[in-house]
Design a protein around this motif. Sequence first.
Motif, PDB file in Angstrom:
ATOM      1  N   GLN A 139       0.827  -1.212   0.000  1.00 31.55           N
ATOM      2  CA  GLN A 139       0.000   0.000   0.000  1.00 31.55           C
ATOM      3  C   GLN A 139       0.862   1.263   0.000  1.00 31.55           C
ATOM      4  O   GLN A 139       0.573   2.237  -0.706  1.00 31.55           O
ATOM      5  N   THR A 140       1.943   1.239   0.757  1.00 27.34           N
ATOM      6  CA  THR A 140       2.870   2.373   0.759  1.00 27.34           C
ATOM      7  C   THR A 140       3.468   2.561  -0.639  1.00 27.34           C
ATOM      8  O   THR A 140       3.584   3.679  -1.133  1.00 27.34           O
ATOM      9  N   MET A 141       3.828   1.443  -1.271  1.00 22.89           N
ATOM     10  CA  MET A 141       4.445   1.549  -2.599  1.00 22.89           C
ATOM     11  C   MET A 141       3.494   2.191  -3.605  1.00 22.89           C
ATOM     12  O   MET A 141       3.865   3.102  -4.336  1.00 22.89           O
ATOM     13  N   ILE A 142       2.222   1.721  -3.622  1.00 22.80           N
ATOM     14  CA  ILE A 142       1.321   2.249  -4.656  1.00 22.80           C
ATOM     15  C   ILE A 142       0.812   3.641  -4.317  1.00 22.80           C
ATOM     16  O   ILE A 142       0.749   4.507  -5.178  1.00 22.80           O
ATOM     17  N   ASN A 143       0.473   3.884  -3.053  1.00 21.78           N
ATOM     18  CA  ASN A 143      -0.223   5.134  -2.736  1.00 21.78           C
ATOM     19  C   ASN A 143       0.707   6.282  -2.376  1.00 21.78           C
ATOM     20  O   ASN A 143       0.336   7.438  -2.490  1.00 21.78           O
TER      21      ASN A 143
END
Lengths: 369, 398
Positions: A139-143
């Motif tokens: 989630q950190t990577m995409i958002n």
Amino acid sequence: MEKREVIIVGAGPAGLSAAVEAATAGCGVLLIDENSKPGGQLFKQIHKFFGSQEHKAGIRGIDIGKRLLEEAENLHIEVWLDSEVCGIFDANKVWVVRNKKETVLLQGDRIIIATGASENAVHFPGWHLPGVMGAGAAQTMINIHRVLPGEKVLMVGSGNVGVIVSYQLLQAGAEVVGVIEAAPRLGGYGVHTAKVRRAGVPFFVSHVVAAAEGKDRVEKVRIVQVDPRWNPVPGTEKTLKADTICLATGLTPLTELAFLAGCESTYSPVLGGHVPWHNSAMRTSVRHIFIAGDISGVEEASTAMEEGRMAGLQAAASLGHVDEADAMIRGKAIQARLDALRSGLFGEKRKNAKESIFSAMGNSNNGAR
Amino acid sequence: MISRQSFDAVILGAGIIGLASAYYLGLRGKKVLVLEAGGFGHGSSGACDDMILLQSKKPGINLQLSFKSLELYRQMVRDWADEELDFLNLGGMILIQTPEELTIMEEFVQQQRDNGLDVTILDKKEMKKYQPFVSDQFIASTYSSIDSQVSPFAVMRGYLRRIKQVGGLIRFYTPVKGIKRGSSGTWAVETRSGETVSSEVVVNAAGAWAGNIGHMVGEYIPITPKKGQLVITEKVPPVGKTNLWSARYMVTKLRPDLVQAEGSGNGIGLSFSFTRTGDGNYLIGSTREKAGYVKENSYEALQAVIRQAVDFIPTLRQVHFIRTIAGFRPATEDGLFILGEHADSPGFFTAAGHEGDGIALAPITGKILSEMVCGDSLGEELTQLSPNRFQPKEKIHG
């Protein structure tokens, strides 16, 4: 030694809320976070929150984070970023390493620990392969970083984190090849789950990962059905093509600092395991130390913010910045909002778990030392 | 609930010494019960480093027993094929900083060689071959290939399993309230929760707390806690070929009077130990502090341990320190541990007071204890360890 009235460790939803509340009451506050940006997990939560109006329902986590940061700025709260707290000594001394260079020892009249939680891993053959990661990391990577962790993702765990991150992976352009759940029924809120199902993602209940396979990274994953005793059922293995396996298998409170500081612990399976004992004022067994958010039991950002407010208010009150009657009225209002958040099918269990923590040391005032 | 009422031996303390004692008594067919006030590994055996260090032992009984203990560990590695004990034989070096230390160490090494220990002094150039990362301030070192290490947790788990296999019972979180001598000559041990068990033999293996247990039967056991604080690094590639200690470690341990006389200034008995675990983390110590039973880590001590580590091995600047521990080294006045039956309390044995040598000496302590309990004929030299050696002093003070 430098001194501050209130030192808060962790600038996520709980820590920021505590800082705002304590500073509003007139405390000198220092907010410390090991990351380069404040906000904790809020800034990757691009979905809208649930609850009633006063819980900021319908607002996205990222916007709640922005509002909290604005409030903190308006109050001129001192914030140290890239600063790791390595220990708490003698109940009130905080050891900070700033920018990986400088060691500072600070004294705080009150300390609020809001360190959050860390993701649990599950172990299976191949779990060490690149491509296996926490759902929160994905989630950190995409958002936040706008990087897709992989193209074909298997989500392990159907709780809220699992289904929300699955949906956001779909939005970011990945294919979610499946969501598997070891329990016989799905774990997340219906609204989030339904969105993922409508997108055509298959769900497998009573399934676990048998093995991840691949040479230099995950190439495929074998899943298998389990019986009510969690034993694999022969002949039920399926192989899915996937380059990424996201683990949404629960969170564990980050309690180390509290335990280093000598806070008594209590065990709550519903809330993620060992947590520092605390009363409804969020005070631990070490008088100077309060906690808020996931460290006190894994719940949600909305409860974390209310607990932060409670800790900030009660820390300020214990320093004499809020008069007793006022603290009681405002404390009751926060408690009422927490109770509302802890209602319903899921909430009731957490409410009961929380109350058994409060009573774990008998009378809360006698519990403090 | 304890499921039976009478035992051949009740062992107080489930640290490595208590478990070794229970294990060897079990091998001799004794029905044992181990009572532990805390949880598994909550005492000193769970908050120490992992060394089986022979170089640090004074020539004499400690060194002799260390040889035997190491042999028992080697046997354990062979016999317990199903346990991962993290037994390693990396060898050890003691780093020497000053010409004065060199003189003391040369003499000490000679004594150890005379007593059969394979140890030598290396000059700076030789030392650097083994330890390219140590700072230039060291002028020489010792080297012994025999120094070894083992995971205390793994050994304790291994003992635990085997004690249970032969029918032994272990109760954690079961502190003892009182010990009384019954009319039939057996001991009645009462737990704080009110249960009483009877036993022919009571073994006091309560480490730093052994004095309190002794008090319950009116025996004087002069063991005091010395706090040792350590830091643990993340997993890193090997830093040098062997484990390391500083000559000051030896002096602090063997001649605390010298360190005080010299006014080391730190007040926390700081010395250097550096051992690599089987997983690749380093355990770095250590202090020897008189702090009563206050177990918390202190900022000052951790700073001192870390600063020293980086000073001695500058490359550690790049390494993360991820955890800290503190434990009580149970220390006696004369540097020898206590092992034997109390003359005025037949059937009451003490096996405690190993200070920093508990891991190294656990198997041999347990084995000899079992032999004493079984009434085997044992060597005369073991009287040096007898708890009765402290009696006269008590009477003088009394």
